[in-house]
Design an enzyme around this catalytic site. Structure first.
Site, mmCIF file in Angstrom:
data_model
loop_
_atom_site.group_PDB
_atom_site.id
_atom_site.type_symbol
_atom_site.label_atom_id
_atom_site.label_comp_id
_atom_site.label_asym_id
_atom_site.label_seq_id
_atom_site.Cartn_x
_atom_site.Cartn_y
_atom_site.Cartn_z
ATOM 1 C CB CYS A 149 1.317 6.832 9.957
ATOM 2 S SG CYS A 149 1.690 8.565 9.571
ATOM 3 C CG HIS A 168 1.259 6.653 5.466
ATOM 4 N ND1 HIS A 168 0.685 6.535 6.717
ATOM 5 C CD2 HIS A 168 1.408 5.375 5.002
ATOM 6 C CE1 HIS A 168 0.482 5.257 6.987
ATOM 7 N NE2 HIS A 168 0.921 4.534 5.965
ATOM 8 C CD GLU A 182 -0.318 0.963 5.864
ATOM 9 O OE1 GLU A 182 0.375 1.904 5.433
ATOM 10 O OE2 GLU A 182 -1.173 0.385 5.156
#
Length: 323
Positions: free
Chosen positions: A221, A274, A286
């Site tokens: 990420c 994240h 993402e």
């Protein structure tokens, strides 16, 4: 690209009867160009009914004189330029750059420091040079202050009930610091850097997720965010938790195109696990998890979906030199 900075100084200052000695303090650190260490130039966007930040040209002679003195003291103490910006923005929020003889409870002076909290006597605090010196001393004692957004660094010294308020004066403070020999050049919201970062990220659609990967064949990420902004000439920190410090917080319901969104296990920055990039229109891009390639998906901002942090981060990292 990384820059090695070694700072060594010995300073003795006599202010209002106080002798301040900063002895042989040597710091050797590596700063990734583009982190908050180089400054955060732009203010948080203000509500439409807010009076908002003012331009340096609109300040009174008293305000400009106090700002100049704060910057001068920072220069004498060899405080990095970002520290001057933090100090000026703090004084603007606390006193509107006026040496006030009153305040909340026993707060006084440019920084609204309190004798009862160990900042000095009333007479000392009302000496602008003393007050500025004390602020810088406390700031230099904050671990990692150069990597913090402006509001967070100021809050670490001041302990205000309204910590984000300091950020609204970041642009004004940057202008004043620039007028006195400092300079920070930051990426602007909605500018070409934002669109380039989004363009790069969308070009990675379909590539696999791999923990620890930063491209070009796979990403995690934060690796995707790192490379997307790098393509625009901006260096972010490496991990999702560290990337929280690469800009200014804004309410997530007001997220703008290019903002970074974060998810946390417990709603704190320590629990961040994240990060994704907001594309606008309720969507993000993402690199989510193993087995799921880079993709675009809907996101719920209001009310925020599970584990989504209540603030987005609007990247304010300085542009690094490009070959």
């Amino acid at each position: 690209m990384r820059l090695w900075l070694t700072i060594t100084f010995l300073v003795v200052v006599l202010v209002g009867g106080l002798i301040v000695v900063l002895t042989s303090m040597t710091t050797s650190t590596t700063i990734a160009l583009g982190t908050a260490a180089s400054g955060s130039c732009r203010p948080l966007e203000q509500p439409s009914d807010s009076t908002g930040p003012v331009a340096a040209a609109h300040l009174t002679e008293e305000q400009r004189g106090n700002a100049a003195l704060i910057i001068q003291v920072g220069q004498q103490l060899s405080v990095p330029v970002y520290g001057h910006q933090i100090a000026v923005a703090t004084a603007m929020q606390e006193s509107r750059l006026r040496n006030l003889e009153y305040g909340d409870r026993d707060s006084l002076g440019l920084f609204q420091q309190r004798p009862s909290m160990g900042w000095g006597t009333r007479e000392q605090i009302l000496d602008p040079r003393y007050a500025s010196t004390k602020f810088y001393i406390r700031l230099l004692e904050v671990p990692g202050w150069q990597q913090m957004p402006l509001w967070e660094a100021a809050q670490s010294v001041q302990r205000s009930a309204f910590p984000y308020a300091y950020q609204q004066w970041a642009q004004l403070a940057a202008e004043l610091v620039q007028q006195h020999g400092g300079a920070v050049t930051c990426v602007a919201p909605g500018g070409p850097e934002v669109e380039q970062a989004i363009r790069f990220a969308t070009e990675q659609l379909g590539k696999p997720y791999q923990w620890g990967a930063t491209g070009p064949d796979a990403y995690d990420c934060s690796g995707l965010m790192l490379r997307a902004w790098e393509s625009a000439g901006v260096t972010l920190n490496r991990t999702s938790r560290e990337q929280w410090h690469n800009g200014d917080p804004a309410p997530v319901a007001q997220a703008a195109r290019g903002d970074l969104l974060f998810w946390s296990y417990d709603g704190t920055t320590a629990g961040i696990h994240h990060v994704a990039m907001y594309l606008g229109d309720g969507t993000i891009i993402e690199a989510q998890q193993t087995g799921v390639p880079v993709h675009i998906r809907p996101v719920r901002l209001a009310p925020a979906e599970n584990e989504l942090m209540p603030q987005s981060i609007r990247v304010r990292a300085p542009l690094h030199t490009r070959d």
